[in-house]
Design a protein around this motif. Structure first.
Motif, PDB file in Angstrom:
ATOM      1  N   LEU A  29      11.183  -1.694  -7.381  1.00  0.00           N
ATOM      2  CA  LEU A  29      11.105  -1.654  -8.599  1.00  0.00           C
ATOM      3  C   LEU A  29      10.061  -2.453  -9.258  1.00  0.00           C
ATOM      4  CD1 LEU A  29      14.844  -1.177  -9.621  1.00  0.00           C
ATOM      5  CD2 LEU A  29      13.284   0.625  -9.400  1.00  0.00           C
ATOM      6  N   ALA A  30      10.078  -3.687  -8.829  1.00  0.00           N
ATOM      7  CA  ALA A  30       9.007  -4.672  -9.356  1.00  0.00           C
ATOM      8  C   ALA A  30       7.528  -4.272  -9.024  1.00  0.00           C
ATOM      9  CB  ALA A  30       9.539  -6.010  -8.932  1.00  0.00           C
ATOM     10  N   VAL A  31       7.273  -3.714  -7.821  1.00  0.00           N
ATOM     11  CA  VAL A  31       5.935  -3.439  -7.591  1.00  0.00           C
ATOM     12  C   VAL A  31       5.512  -2.030  -8.049  1.00  0.00           C
ATOM     13  CG1 VAL A  31       4.246  -2.990  -5.731  1.00  0.00           C
ATOM     14  CG2 VAL A  31       6.217  -4.744  -5.356  1.00  0.00           C
ATOM     15  N   ALA A  32       6.493  -1.012  -8.029  1.00  0.00           N
ATOM     16  CA  ALA A  32       6.319   0.079  -8.973  1.00  0.00           C
ATOM     17  C   ALA A  32       5.957   0.159 -10.117  1.00  0.00           C
ATOM     18  CB  ALA A  32       7.353   1.077  -8.663  1.00  0.00           C
ATOM     19  N   ALA A  33       6.624  -0.945 -10.904  1.00  0.00           N
ATOM     20  CA  ALA A  33       6.415  -1.132 -12.104  1.00  0.00           C
ATOM     21  C   ALA A  33       4.933  -1.556 -12.429  1.00  0.00           C
ATOM     22  CB  ALA A  33       7.443  -2.142 -12.944  1.00  0.00           C
ATOM     23  N   ARG A  34       4.668  -2.376 -11.748  1.00  0.00           N
ATOM     24  CA  ARG A  34       3.106  -3.032 -11.858  1.00  0.00           C
ATOM     25  C   ARG A  34       2.036  -1.831 -11.514  1.00  0.00           C
ATOM     26  NH1 ARG A  34       0.430  -6.192  -7.960  1.00  0.00           N
ATOM     27  NH2 ARG A  34       1.235  -4.631  -6.626  1.00  0.00           N
ATOM     28  N   ASP A  35       2.315  -1.220 -10.444  1.00  0.00           N
ATOM     29  CA  ASP A  35       1.411  -0.311  -9.916  1.00  0.00           C
ATOM     30  C   ASP A  35       1.263   1.149 -10.920  1.00  0.00           C
ATOM     31  OD1 ASP A  35       0.879  -1.462  -7.651  1.00  0.00           O
ATOM     32  OD2 ASP A  35       2.124  -0.430  -6.463  1.00  0.00           O
ATOM     33  N   SER A  42       1.022  -1.222   0.045  1.00  0.00           N
ATOM     34  CA  SER A  42       0.115  -0.181  -0.085  1.00  0.00           C
ATOM     35  C   SER A  42       0.897   1.411   0.000  1.00  0.00           C
ATOM     36  CB  SER A  42      -0.905  -0.089   1.185  1.00  0.00           C
ATOM     37  OG  SER A  42      -0.204  -0.022   2.316  1.00  0.00           O
ATOM     38  N   ILE A  43       1.986   0.984   0.722  1.00  0.00           N
ATOM     39  CA  ILE A  43       2.910   2.290   0.590  1.00  0.00           C
ATOM     40  C   ILE A  43       3.406   2.658  -0.871  1.00  0.00           C
ATOM     41  CG2 ILE A  43       5.099   2.965   1.397  1.00  0.00           C
ATOM     42  CD1 ILE A  43       4.692   1.725   4.218  1.00  0.00           C
ATOM     43  N   ILE A  44       3.981   1.566  -1.349  1.00  0.00           N
ATOM     44  CA  ILE A  44       4.305   1.654  -2.529  1.00  0.00           C
ATOM     45  C   ILE A  44       3.283   2.131  -3.635  1.00  0.00           C
ATOM     46  CG2 ILE A  44       5.230   0.530  -4.579  1.00  0.00           C
ATOM     47  CD1 ILE A  44       6.852  -1.512  -2.796  1.00  0.00           C
ATOM     48  N   LYS A  45       2.151   1.628  -3.695  1.00  0.00           N
ATOM     49  CA  LYS A  45       1.040   2.083  -4.530  1.00  0.00           C
ATOM     50  C   LYS A  45       0.845   3.442  -4.266  1.00  0.00           C
ATOM     51  CE  LYS A  45      -3.788   0.676  -5.875  1.00  0.00           C
ATOM     52  NZ  LYS A  45      -4.927  -0.201  -5.597  1.00  0.00           N
ATOM     53  N   SER A  46       0.513   3.784  -3.205  1.00  0.00           N
ATOM     54  CA  SER A  46       0.163   5.339  -2.942  1.00  0.00           C
ATOM     55  C   SER A  46       1.441   6.290  -3.312  1.00  0.00           C
ATOM     56  CB  SER A  46      -0.012   5.397  -1.245  1.00  0.00           C
ATOM     57  OG  SER A  46      -0.979   4.680  -0.764  1.00  0.00           O
ATOM     58  N   ALA A  47       2.392   5.927  -3.255  1.00  0.00           N
ATOM     59  CA  ALA A  47       3.543   6.776  -3.845  1.00  0.00           C
ATOM     60  C   ALA A  47       3.676   6.910  -5.329  1.00  0.00           C
ATOM     61  CB  ALA A  47       5.021   6.500  -3.227  1.00  0.00           C
ATOM     62  N   VAL A  48       3.454   5.724  -5.769  1.00  0.00           N
ATOM     63  CA  VAL A  48       3.219   5.653  -7.429  1.00  0.00           C
ATOM     64  C   VAL A  48       2.260   6.659  -7.633  1.00  0.00           C
ATOM     65  CG1 VAL A  48       2.841   4.276  -9.464  1.00  0.00           C
ATOM     66  CG2 VAL A  48       4.650   3.465  -7.529  1.00  0.00           C
ATOM     67  N   ASN A  49       0.926   6.312  -7.352  1.00  0.00           N
ATOM     68  CA  ASN A  49      -0.340   7.040  -7.929  1.00  0.00           C
ATOM     69  C   ASN A  49      -0.001   8.584  -7.644  1.00  0.00           C
ATOM     70  OD1 ASN A  49      -1.564   4.718  -8.486  1.00  0.00           O
ATOM     71  ND2 ASN A  49      -2.832   4.606  -6.419  1.00  0.00           N
ATOM     72  N   ALA A  50       0.670   8.755  -6.358  1.00  0.00           N
ATOM     73  CA  ALA A  50       0.956  10.562  -6.118  1.00  0.00           C
ATOM     74  C   ALA A  50       1.882  10.823  -7.312  1.00  0.00           C
ATOM     75  CB  ALA A  50       1.579  10.668  -4.957  1.00  0.00           C
ATOM     76  N   ALA A  51       2.805  10.145  -7.487  1.00  0.00           N
ATOM     77  CA  ALA A  51       3.889  10.674  -8.711  1.00  0.00           C
ATOM     78  C   ALA A  51       3.141  10.623 -10.212  1.00  0.00           C
ATOM     79  CB  ALA A  51       5.040   9.563  -8.507  1.00  0.00           C
ATOM     80  N   VAL A  52       2.496   9.550 -10.380  1.00  0.00           N
ATOM     81  CA  VAL A  52       1.661   9.539 -11.720  1.00  0.00           C
ATOM     82  C   VAL A  52       0.725  10.928 -11.800  1.00  0.00           C
ATOM     83  CG1 VAL A  52       0.472   8.318 -13.292  1.00  0.00           C
ATOM     84  CG2 VAL A  52       2.152   7.142 -12.036  1.00  0.00           C
ATOM     85  N   ALA A  53       0.224  10.905 -10.472  1.00  0.00           N
ATOM     86  CA  ALA A  53      -0.887  12.082 -10.617  1.00  0.00           C
ATOM     87  C   ALA A  53      -0.168  13.459 -10.846  1.00  0.00           C
ATOM     88  CB  ALA A  53      -1.355  12.092  -9.418  1.00  0.00           C
ATOM     89  N   VAL A  54       0.820  13.622 -10.348  1.00  0.00           N
ATOM     90  CA  VAL A  54       1.745  14.977 -10.712  1.00  0.00           C
ATOM     91  C   VAL A  54       2.239  14.644 -12.154  1.00  0.00           C
ATOM     92  CG1 VAL A  54       3.800  16.203 -10.246  1.00  0.00           C
ATOM     93  CG2 VAL A  54       2.609  15.155  -8.544  1.00  0.00           C
ATOM     94  N   GLU A  55       2.778  13.663 -12.774  1.00  0.00           N
ATOM     95  CA  GLU A  55       3.231  13.639 -14.267  1.00  0.00           C
ATOM     96  C   GLU A  55       3.218  12.284 -14.853  1.00  0.00           C
ATOM     97  OE1 GLU A  55       7.491  13.886 -16.596  1.00  0.00           O
ATOM     98  OE2 GLU A  55       7.368  13.280 -14.373  1.00  0.00           O
TER      99      GLU A  55
END
Length: 324
Positions: free
Chosen positions: A131-137, A46-59
């Protein structure tokens, strides 16, 4: 010479059984598991997913960058986070390799994720697994399908500039070169085509496709002309163009549809649909989005299992940019 059933032969049998058991135990311990952090760091995913979603929301482009980061890691020494190591006075990493320099990005997002994980579960979650989880998310954040990411990788204490320069397929690659590069990592031609579908998101620099838009003949002429406006024959090396001209921030199958129209941005993209035996695979993916998404997820799982460090190999880096 003692008979075959003599007790004198038992010790060697026991030794063989012990060695066999040890081998099987070692093999089992090397297996990754999607529930690896269930008890040691239940909040990891959940930590990884939230951070990825936040980063993608910005760019939105960051989603493609994080996906590519995992790919560029796994193809060099295996999925061990070697790509994240910074150069030092006594150590040369992979960040300055030709396929990576001024191109691979997303390191700061990984730093943020790692910092949050260290606060929640110190010394538990590896950079390679991030890296593996962030790629999926990232794929999911841009409209793609999810898959269960096997976990339990550990981080390398080494990197290889030379392997980064030789093992990653170049944007000028021919079909046979692409197939060989993926085959070297245990991936089939079909999996190579599926993974190439990651180019349905993201952008590429002018320097990677200039030769194609001025020299290739298997390119839509109006498409080439439109690209030349942003990518002159000299200069503008870092000017960006979308890999998928149709829907560059949506994880769909438009990339394959574009190939049918000779609108692949990179020479290596169009090679997948250029009269070779991968043409049928491109056609199939262009007409069936779900088949592509399913095959892509399966290929990502297999790619993520390229030579992972497990057990007591490697380490869990506290800072992804340097060894402990």
């Amino acid at each position: 010479m003692p008979p075959k059933n003599s007790s004198s032969s038992l010790p060697s049998k026991f030794r063989f059984m012990f060695l066999l058991f040890s081998f099987l135990l070692g093999t089992a311990s090397a297996q990754l598991s999607s529930s690896y952090y269930a008890t040691t760091c239940p909040s990891a995913l959940s930590i990884i997913k939230s951070a990825v979603n936040a980063a993608v929301a910005v760019e939105k482009r960051m989603g493609a960058s994080l996906l590519r980061l995992h790919f560029h890691d796994c193809f060099v020494q295996g999925c061990d986070a070697s790509i994240l190591l910074d150069d030092t006075a006594t150590f040369t990493g992979e960040k300055t390799a030709n396929p990576n320099i001024n191109s691979v990005r997303g390191y700061d997002v990984v730093d943020t994720i790692k910092s949050q994980l260290e606060s929640s579960c110190p010394g538990v979650v590896s950079c390679a697994d991030i890296l593996a989880v962030a790629a999926r998310d990232s794929v999911v954040a841009l409209g793609g399908s999810s898959w269960k990411v096997p976990l339990g990788r550990r981080d390398s204490t080494t990197a290889s500039l030379s392997a980064a320069n030789t093992d990653l397929p170049a944007p000028t690659s021919s079909l046979s070169q692409l197939i060989q590069a993926f085959s070297n990592k245990g991936l089939t031609a079909k999996e190579m085509v599926a993974l190439s579908g990651s180019h349905t998101i993201g952008q590429a620099r002018c320097t990677t496709f200039r030769s194609r838009i001025y020299n290739d003949t298997n390119i839509n002429s109006s498409y080439a002309t439109s690209l030349q406006a942003n990518c002159p024959s000299t200069g503008g090396d870092n000017n960006l163009s979308p890999l998928d001209v149709t829907s560059p921030t949506s994880f769909d199958n438009a990339y394959f549809k574009n190939l049918l129209s000779k609108k692949g941005l990179l020479h290596s993209d169009q090679e997948l649909y250029n009269g070779g035996f991968t043409d049928s695979q491109v056609t199939a993916y262009s007409s069936n989005l779900q088949t592509f998404k399913t095959d892509f997820g399966n290929a990502m799982i297999k790619m993520g299992n390229i030579s992972p460090l497990t057990g007591s190999s490697g380490q869990i880096r506290t800072n992804c940019r340097k060894v402990n």
